[in-house]
Design a protein around this motif. Structure first.
Motif, PDB file in Angstrom:
ATOM      1  N   THR A 113       0.872  -1.184   0.000  1.00 15.07           N
ATOM      2  CA  THR A 113       0.000   0.000   0.000  1.00 15.07           C
ATOM      3  C   THR A 113       0.907   1.233   0.000  1.00 15.07           C
ATOM      4  N   SER A 133       0.636   2.843  -4.952  1.00 13.35           N
ATOM      5  CA  SER A 133      -0.002   4.124  -5.288  1.00 13.35           C
ATOM      6  C   SER A 133      -1.307   3.861  -6.024  1.00 13.35           C
ATOM      7  N   CYS A 134      -2.199   4.853  -6.013  1.00  7.42           N
ATOM      8  CA  CYS A 134      -3.444   4.743  -6.774  1.00  7.42           C
ATOM      9  C   CYS A 134      -3.940   6.155  -7.069  1.00  7.42           C
ATOM     10  N   CYS A 144      -1.256   4.990  -1.864  1.00 12.18           N
ATOM     11  CA  CYS A 144      -2.600   4.410  -1.774  1.00 12.18           C
ATOM     12  C   CYS A 144      -2.931   4.010  -0.335  1.00 12.18           C
ATOM     13  N   ASP A 185      -6.495  -0.455  -7.335  1.00 18.22           N
ATOM     14  CA  ASP A 185      -7.617   0.058  -8.132  1.00 18.22           C
ATOM     15  C   ASP A 185      -7.389  -0.073  -9.625  1.00 18.22           C
ATOM     16  N   SER A 229      -6.177   9.396  -6.762  1.00 15.39           N
ATOM     17  CA  SER A 229      -7.005  10.079  -5.769  1.00 15.39           C
ATOM     18  C   SER A 229      -8.353  10.434  -6.396  1.00 15.39           C
ATOM     19  N   ASP A 254      -1.075  -1.358  -6.801  1.00 11.97           N
ATOM     20  CA  ASP A 254      -2.171  -0.430  -7.116  1.00 11.97           C
ATOM     21  C   ASP A 254      -3.471  -1.238  -7.160  1.00 11.97           C
ATOM     22  N   ARG A 285      -7.903   0.602   0.441  1.00 10.67           N
ATOM     23  CA  ARG A 285      -8.155   0.241  -0.949  1.00 10.67           C
ATOM     24  C   ARG A 285      -7.732  -1.209  -1.218  1.00 10.67           C
TER      25      ARG A 285
END
Ligand SMILES: [Zn+2]
Ligand SMILES: [Zn+2]
Length: 507
Positions: free
Chosen positions: A174, A180-181, A191, A359, A183, A357, A195
């Motif tokens: 995470t 990362s993801c 992230c 998402d 925003s 990631d 998530r």
């Protein structure tokens, strides 16, 4: 009047502090007995605070508190904690228990060093009627350094009580490391851990390990998330990323050194031993990857370590699969694992998505793919770790619920399952049966170690009414030890399930 009553009462409380037999589960080192503070609140203490002192000796890693009290006539007792230097948290009437250590704490409390000295449990009395009396009992548990992994890290007991095949992901990141993801405004941001938990829920996983690089900063957020995600076992993990290889460790919450080669950590054996000693387990990650600028220290060039302290090898890594699209080929992690099996080490096959990631499944291997499937006595951290050590584990590359693989070996009335050890004398015969379901037109592939004799297939694949397939092979003891396992290939010939071995040992 009130002050003198309080003082007398505090003295009485100190006298009431009693010791009870500790109930430590898996470690018989001497430990401090829980401290019990008990007494009675009366109406004249309405809207006052008690500060109940207790002593924390040196060498303590964690302080845990639970409070029980009589709630008659709508009595409420608030709770908070002070260490010798100041306030460590206030949960008011919202909680009956909390825990805190150097690295993480129940929400409302602040993680930080457990300094020795006089601590104070604060009890507040916002609601108690003039004529009411409320007996209370606070139990304070002090955990010495070298804490054993609890049954579940952030949950009281198992998530599920029944023995079953449990499906999960042993490798995710995470924003506490380099995950990362996007925003809400479409920016790429570190992230948040929830998530990853959402992705695990969507994938229908029973467990997920969050394995940040070398840090423990994710443990606090995971402790906050577990009560909400109470159908998924959250496992605290760390990916120890050395310059010579990556190692996942699961279970311990406290500090572990990762700077291999520094005077503090001349050998990884120290880390492995500490993790096993605390009841956790270690796996070697993506050993078939090259090392270099593209992936710092990713390949395994640590050299000789004490493999008896390693429980598993990550035989499929989602990140590698994005590159190779196959668990076989030049970057395969399987030959490294089988080489160790040939040397006589017993190591389960596990897998992880290595998702960074949650998402964006197109950019990353999705959380839960590949899946590791473990037969465990219940869905708790302790049962799952025991099950990985026992080796009844297979890897499902396509993450399709319902897919199944198991292996049984029998001889002279003895029977073991995948991960088990069958003892066989020279000339004795053993029969081995692979059973699988969930893969259309599955092909059973037998894989045997370098020392194994020839397997004689004693039956064609039998297809049962429910679509499951089984096949039996026999072998005759040759006075050597070796391993046998199975893969399942689909109709295109691709490996979709990877089984852990049974071990045949010379009697
Ligand atoms: Zn890695
Ligand atoms: Zn990783």
């Amino acid at each position: 009047m009130r002050n003198s009553t309080l003082l007398g009462w505090r003295l009485a409380l100190l006298a009431l502090a009693v010791t009870v037999t500790p109930a430590w589960a898996s470690d018989d080192r001497p430990r401090p007995a829980p401290i019990v503070l008990e007494g009675e609140l009366t109406g004249e203490l309405h809207e006052t605070y008690l500060e109940l002192p207790f002593e924390v000796p040196p060498g303590i890693e964690r302080v845990s508190v639970s409070l029980d009290y009589d709630q008659n006539n709508r009595t409420v007792i608030d709770m908070g904690l002070r260490d010798p230097n100041g306030l460590r948290g206030w949960s008011g009437g919202a909680r009956r228990s909390f825990t805190l250590s150097a690295s993480e704490a129940t929400p409302s409390y602040t993680p930080g060093p457990i300094v020795p000295g006089t601590w104070r449990l604060i009890l507040g009395a916002p609601n108690i009627r003039a004529s009411s009396r409320s007996a209370y009992r606070a139990e304070i548990t002090l955990t010495p350094a070298g804490e054993q992994v609890p049954e579940s890290a952030f949950f009281d007991g198992p998530i599920r009580a029944d023995p079953a095949w449990y499906r999960g992901d042993f490798h995710t990141h995470t924003g506490h490391s380099d995950g990362s993801c996007e925003s809400l405004a479409g920016r790429r941001v570190p992230c948040p851990a929830f998530r990853t938990l959402e992705a695990a829920r969507r994938a229908g996983l029973d467990f997920v390990a969050v394995t940040e690089h070398n840090t423990v900063s994710h443990h606090g957020p995971l402790r906050e998330l577990q009560p909400y995600y109470d159908t998924i076992l959250i496992i605290p993990g760390r990916e120890i990323t050395t310059f010579k290889g990556h190692l996942n460790v699961f279970g311990p919450l406290g500090e572990l050194d990762f700077q291999l080669g520094s005077p503090r950590l001349p050998s990884l054996d120290q880390t492995l031993k500490e993790v096993e000693g605390r009841g956790g387990f270690s796996s070697i990650n993506h050993p078939g990857m090259p090392s270099g600028e593209a992936c710092m220290g990713c390949g395994w060039i640590v050299g000789d370590i004490d493999f008896s302290q390693v429980a598993a090898v990550e035989v499929v890594n989602g990140g590698t699969m994005l590159l190779t699209r196959s668990p076989e080929g030049p970057l395969s992690h399987i030959p490294f694992w089988e080489g160790l099996l040939d040397q006589g080490h017993r190591l389960a096959a596990i897998a992880g998505s290595d998702n960074h990631d949650p998402d964006n499944p197109g950019r990353q291997s999705p959380v839960g793919r590949p899946t590791t499937v473990v037969y465990a006595a219940n869905l708790s951290q302790r049962a799952l770790f025991d099950a990985v050590r026992a080796g009844r584990v297979f890897v499902d590359l396509e993450a399709i619920p319902g897919r199944h693989l198991d292996l049984t070996a029998k001889s002279m009335g003895a029977e073991v399952r995948m991960g088990g050890v069958l003892r066989l004398a020279q000339g004795e015969t053993a029969s081995l049966t692979v059973e699988t379901h969930g893969v259309e037109n599955a092909e059973i592939e037998w894989v045997a170690g370098a020392n194994a004799p020839a397997l004689r297939l004693s039956s064609q694949e039998l297809v049962q009414l429910d679509g499951s397939r089984r096949q039996t092979a026999t072998l005759t003891g040759v006075g050597r030890s070796y391993w046998v396992r199975a893969n399942i290939r689909n109709q295109e010939g691709e490996i979709v399930l990877i089984g852990s071995p049974v071990y045949i040992e010379e009697k």
